[in-house]
Design a protein around this motif. Structure first.
Motif, PDB file in Angstrom:
ATOM      1  N   ASP A 143       0.822  -1.205   0.000  1.00 32.82           N
ATOM      2  CA  ASP A 143       0.000   0.000   0.000  1.00 32.82           C
ATOM      3  C   ASP A 143       0.857   1.256   0.000  1.00 32.82           C
ATOM      4  OD1 ASP A 143      -2.695   1.330   0.347  1.00 32.82           O
ATOM      5  OD2 ASP A 143      -1.691   2.050   2.162  1.00 32.82           O
ATOM      6  N   GLN A 144       1.952   1.250   0.759  1.00 30.06           N
ATOM      7  CA  GLN A 144       2.835   2.420   0.812  1.00 30.06           C
ATOM      8  C   GLN A 144       3.542   2.641  -0.519  1.00 30.06           C
ATOM      9  OE1 GLN A 144       4.976   0.974   4.289  1.00 30.06           O
ATOM     10  NE2 GLN A 144       4.223   2.703   5.520  1.00 30.06           N
ATOM     11  N   LEU A 145       3.943   1.564  -1.177  1.00 32.47           N
ATOM     12  CA  LEU A 145       4.578   1.686  -2.492  1.00 32.47           C
ATOM     13  C   LEU A 145       3.615   2.295  -3.505  1.00 32.47           C
ATOM     14  CD1 LEU A 145       6.597  -1.622  -3.063  1.00 32.47           C
ATOM     15  CD2 LEU A 145       7.504   0.709  -3.078  1.00 32.47           C
ATOM     16  N   ILE A 146       2.381   1.820  -3.488  1.00 34.80           N
ATOM     17  CA  ILE A 146       1.376   2.313  -4.429  1.00 34.80           C
ATOM     18  C   ILE A 146       1.107   3.796  -4.206  1.00 34.80           C
ATOM     19  CG2 ILE A 146      -1.064   2.171  -5.068  1.00 34.80           C
ATOM     20  CD1 ILE A 146      -0.866  -0.859  -4.523  1.00 34.80           C
ATOM     21  N   ARG A 147       0.906   4.183  -2.954  1.00 34.16           N
ATOM     22  CA  ARG A 147       0.585   5.580  -2.659  1.00 34.16           C
ATOM     23  C   ARG A 147       1.759   6.506  -2.956  1.00 34.16           C
ATOM     24  NH1 ARG A 147      -4.262   6.211  -0.460  1.00 34.16           N
ATOM     25  NH2 ARG A 147      -5.319   4.337   0.320  1.00 34.16           N
ATOM     26  N   ALA A 148       2.984   6.017  -2.790  1.00 34.97           N
ATOM     27  CA  ALA A 148       4.156   6.833  -3.116  1.00 34.97           C
ATOM     28  C   ALA A 148       4.209   7.116  -4.614  1.00 34.97           C
ATOM     29  CB  ALA A 148       5.427   6.119  -2.666  1.00 34.97           C
ATOM     30  N   ALA A 149       3.849   6.116  -5.420  1.00 34.25           N
ATOM     31  CA  ALA A 149       3.849   6.298  -6.873  1.00 34.25           C
ATOM     32  C   ALA A 149       2.731   7.246  -7.302  1.00 34.25           C
ATOM     33  CB  ALA A 149       3.700   4.943  -7.575  1.00 34.25           C
ATOM     34  N   PHE A 227      10.324   3.101  -9.678  1.00 35.72           N
ATOM     35  CA  PHE A 227      11.625   3.458 -10.245  1.00 35.72           C
ATOM     36  C   PHE A 227      11.434   4.265 -11.527  1.00 35.72           C
ATOM     37  CE2 PHE A 227      15.314   2.429 -12.964  1.00 35.72           C
ATOM     38  CZ  PHE A 227      16.351   2.847 -12.136  1.00 35.72           C
ATOM     39  N   VAL A 228      10.536   3.816 -12.400  1.00 38.79           N
ATOM     40  CA  VAL A 228      10.282   4.527 -13.660  1.00 38.79           C
ATOM     41  C   VAL A 228       9.670   5.898 -13.380  1.00 38.79           C
ATOM     42  CG1 VAL A 228       9.021   4.506 -15.834  1.00 38.79           C
ATOM     43  CG2 VAL A 228      10.042   2.394 -14.984  1.00 38.79           C
ATOM     44  N   VAL A 229       8.726   5.951 -12.454  1.00 39.51           N
ATOM     45  CA  VAL A 229       8.085   7.225 -12.107  1.00 39.51           C
ATOM     46  C   VAL A 229       9.122   8.240 -11.651  1.00 39.51           C
ATOM     47  CG1 VAL A 229       6.517   8.372 -10.498  1.00 39.51           C
ATOM     48  CG2 VAL A 229       5.830   6.227 -11.549  1.00 39.51           C
ATOM     49  N   THR A 230      10.082   7.813 -10.836  1.00 36.32           N
ATOM     50  CA  THR A 230      11.100   8.751 -10.344  1.00 36.32           C
ATOM     51  C   THR A 230      12.042   9.190 -11.460  1.00 36.32           C
ATOM     52  OG1 THR A 230      12.550   6.924  -9.653  1.00 36.32           O
ATOM     53  CG2 THR A 230      11.040   7.822  -8.005  1.00 36.32           C
ATOM     54  N   GLN A 231      12.226   8.361 -12.488  1.00 36.10           N
ATOM     55  CA  GLN A 231      13.066   8.753 -13.623  1.00 36.10           C
ATOM     56  C   GLN A 231      12.357   9.810 -14.470  1.00 36.10           C
ATOM     57  OE1 GLN A 231      16.166   7.471 -13.380  1.00 36.10           O
ATOM     58  NE2 GLN A 231      15.210   6.345 -11.686  1.00 36.10           N
ATOM     59  N   LEU A 232      11.090   9.560 -14.763  1.00 34.65           N
ATOM     60  CA  LEU A 232      10.326  10.439 -15.657  1.00 34.65           C
ATOM     61  C   LEU A 232       9.677  11.607 -14.927  1.00 34.65           C
ATOM     62  CD1 LEU A 232       8.535   7.704 -17.823  1.00 34.65           C
ATOM     63  CD2 LEU A 232      10.666   8.923 -18.350  1.00 34.65           C
ATOM     64  N   THR A 238       4.538   7.213 -17.054  1.00 40.03           N
ATOM     65  CA  THR A 238       4.850   5.846 -16.651  1.00 40.03           C
ATOM     66  C   THR A 238       3.721   4.899 -17.022  1.00 40.03           C
ATOM     67  OG1 THR A 238       6.245   6.600 -14.819  1.00 40.03           O
ATOM     68  CG2 THR A 238       5.405   4.352 -14.693  1.00 40.03           C
ATOM     69  N   LEU A 239       2.488   5.311 -16.781  1.00 36.80           N
ATOM     70  CA  LEU A 239       1.343   4.494 -17.169  1.00 36.80           C
ATOM     71  C   LEU A 239       1.320   4.277 -18.677  1.00 36.80           C
ATOM     72  CD1 LEU A 239      -1.432   6.075 -14.896  1.00 36.80           C
ATOM     73  CD2 LEU A 239      -0.411   3.800 -14.650  1.00 36.80           C
ATOM     74  N   GLY A 240       1.624   5.329 -19.425  1.00 35.36           N
ATOM     75  CA  GLY A 240       1.658   5.213 -20.876  1.00 35.36           C
ATOM     76  C   GLY A 240       2.728   4.242 -21.347  1.00 35.36           C
ATOM     77  N   LEU A 241       3.868   4.246 -20.665  1.00 35.09           N
ATOM     78  CA  LEU A 241       4.966   3.352 -21.023  1.00 35.09           C
ATOM     79  C   LEU A 241       4.632   1.906 -20.676  1.00 35.09           C
ATOM     80  CD1 LEU A 241       7.887   2.836 -21.939  1.00 35.09           C
ATOM     81  CD2 LEU A 241       8.625   3.432 -19.623  1.00 35.09           C
ATOM     82  N   ARG A 283      17.977   3.768 -17.874  1.00 34.03           N
ATOM     83  CA  ARG A 283      17.331   3.522 -16.584  1.00 34.03           C
ATOM     84  C   ARG A 283      15.822   3.301 -16.760  1.00 34.03           C
ATOM     85  NH1 ARG A 283      20.474   5.067 -12.099  1.00 34.03           N
ATOM     86  NH2 ARG A 283      18.642   5.635 -10.879  1.00 34.03           N
ATOM     87  N   THR A 284      15.210   4.108 -17.623  1.00 28.27           N
ATOM     88  CA  THR A 284      13.784   3.962 -17.882  1.00 28.27           C
ATOM     89  C   THR A 284      13.482   2.631 -18.555  1.00 28.27           C
ATOM     90  OG1 THR A 284      13.552   6.368 -18.106  1.00 28.27           O
ATOM     91  CG2 THR A 284      11.777   5.013 -19.012  1.00 28.27           C
ATOM     92  N   ALA A 285      14.314   2.254 -19.521  1.00 33.83           N
ATOM     93  CA  ALA A 285      14.128   0.972 -20.207  1.00 33.83           C
ATOM     94  C   ALA A 285      14.289  -0.191 -19.239  1.00 33.83           C
ATOM     95  CB  ALA A 285      15.121   0.849 -21.357  1.00 33.83           C
TER      96      ALA A 285
END
Length: 307
Positions: A143-149, A227-232, A238-241, A283-285
């Motif tokens: 739950d914490q991971l999801i809410r952080a994203a 990880f992807v969210v923090t890069q972009l 991120t959802l689109g990717l 990193r994103t890939a």
């Protein structure tokens, strides 16, 4: 010439679609960016816990001389393990490095086998993500991971708009609006954009819907998504990717739209810009590839690799 060994026979990973082939290519290119160090996590090899190692496990990294010749994969009770010569790979917290899928194990083993005389840990993004998933250094639950994203929506890159110059305003509208419109239609939510320094007001229902959507992913995949969210710096991109609406190149370019606009207008320091762009793509890939390998069934063809 070093040879990558395989107890089960090393093999290529067959992934669906051109997008994932692109992820593999960009991730592979990133491994070749052997320049200045970056921070991250490392894996360790040894018989048991080391207090000094545990204390420094998640400190900024340096390089290390390569100490092994062959990399292999074995299947244990908990999943697939990575072996460096005859030593089992372990996490910074001295846990056995075990991953849930053979395809992910092959990708991680490739990172270790690709290291030359010096191990450059900052090029090993998949190893880093596996360490994070296994050790969970921040001790967060699902739950914490999801809410952080999802919290990134409050400061999402493509939701913040400028009021001038007109050419940049138009560029943001033309490039970012279609992605937001896709996300709104795809998830049946409202997102919008704003020129206010406070950003757009994201409806509570939008956050609830996206939280519910992310809950369908397992803990490992969620580590990759964050990880992807923090890069972009963008939940929407991120959802689109992850949903294959965007390629890695498109997502990265859209996340850097204003910066690329300024570079086109004023120029840039070529080497620094090129390195930063390629590293962000890698990193994103790697993050997108990690999410895929942790959340879908992946076919692996077994055949020995010839030298």
């Amino acid at each position: 010439m070093r040879k990558m060994a395989a107890s089960r026979g090393f093999a290529p990973v067959v992934l669906p679609g051109a997008m994932w082939r692109s992820c593999l290519r960009l991730w592979d290119e990133g491994r070749r960016l052997l320049n200045r160090p970056r921070g991250g996590l490392i894996a360790s090899v040894g018989p048991g816990p080391n207090p000094r190692l545990q204390a420094r496990a998640y400190a900024p990294l340096t390089e290390r001389k390569r100490f092994y010749q062959n990399v292999s994969i074995t299947q244990g009770e908990g999943g697939f393990e990575i072996n460096l010569d005859h030593r089992k790979l372990k996490t910074p917290q001295a846990k056995l490095f075990t991953v849930p899928s053979e395809a992910l194990a092959i990708a991680v083993a490739t990172e270790w086998d690709s290291q030359q005389d010096t191990i450059k840990f900052y090029t090993m993004h998949l190893t880093t993500l596996c360490n994070t998933s296994l050790d969970n250094p921040t001790q967060r639950n699902k739950d914490q991971l999801i809410r952080a994203a999802v919290k990134f929506l409050d400061t999402d890159t493509i939701c913040y708009r400028v009021e001038e110059p007109e050419t940049l305003v138009e560029l943001q509208k033309n490039e970012w609006d279609p992605v937001i419109e896709w996300a709104e239609k795809r998830y049946g939510v409202e997102i919008g954009s704003s020129t206010s320094i406070m950003g757009p007001s994201i409806p509570a229902r939008t956050q609830e819907v996206l939280i519910s959507h992310l809950a369908s992913y397992n803990m490992w995949a969620l580590q990759g998504i964050e990880f992807v969210v923090t890069q972009l710096k963008s939940m929407v991109l991120t959802l689109g990717l992850i949903d294959l609406r965007l390629t890695v190149e498109q997502a990265v370019l859209l996340s850097r739209l204003e910066e690329e606009y300024q570079i086109q207008k004023w120029g840039n320091i070529e080497w620094a810009h090129d390195y930063e762009l390629q590293e962000l793509r890698a990193r994103t890939a790697a993050g997108a590839l990690f999410v895929h390998l942790c959340s879908e069934s992946t076919t692996v063809k077994h055949k020995l690799l010839r030298e």
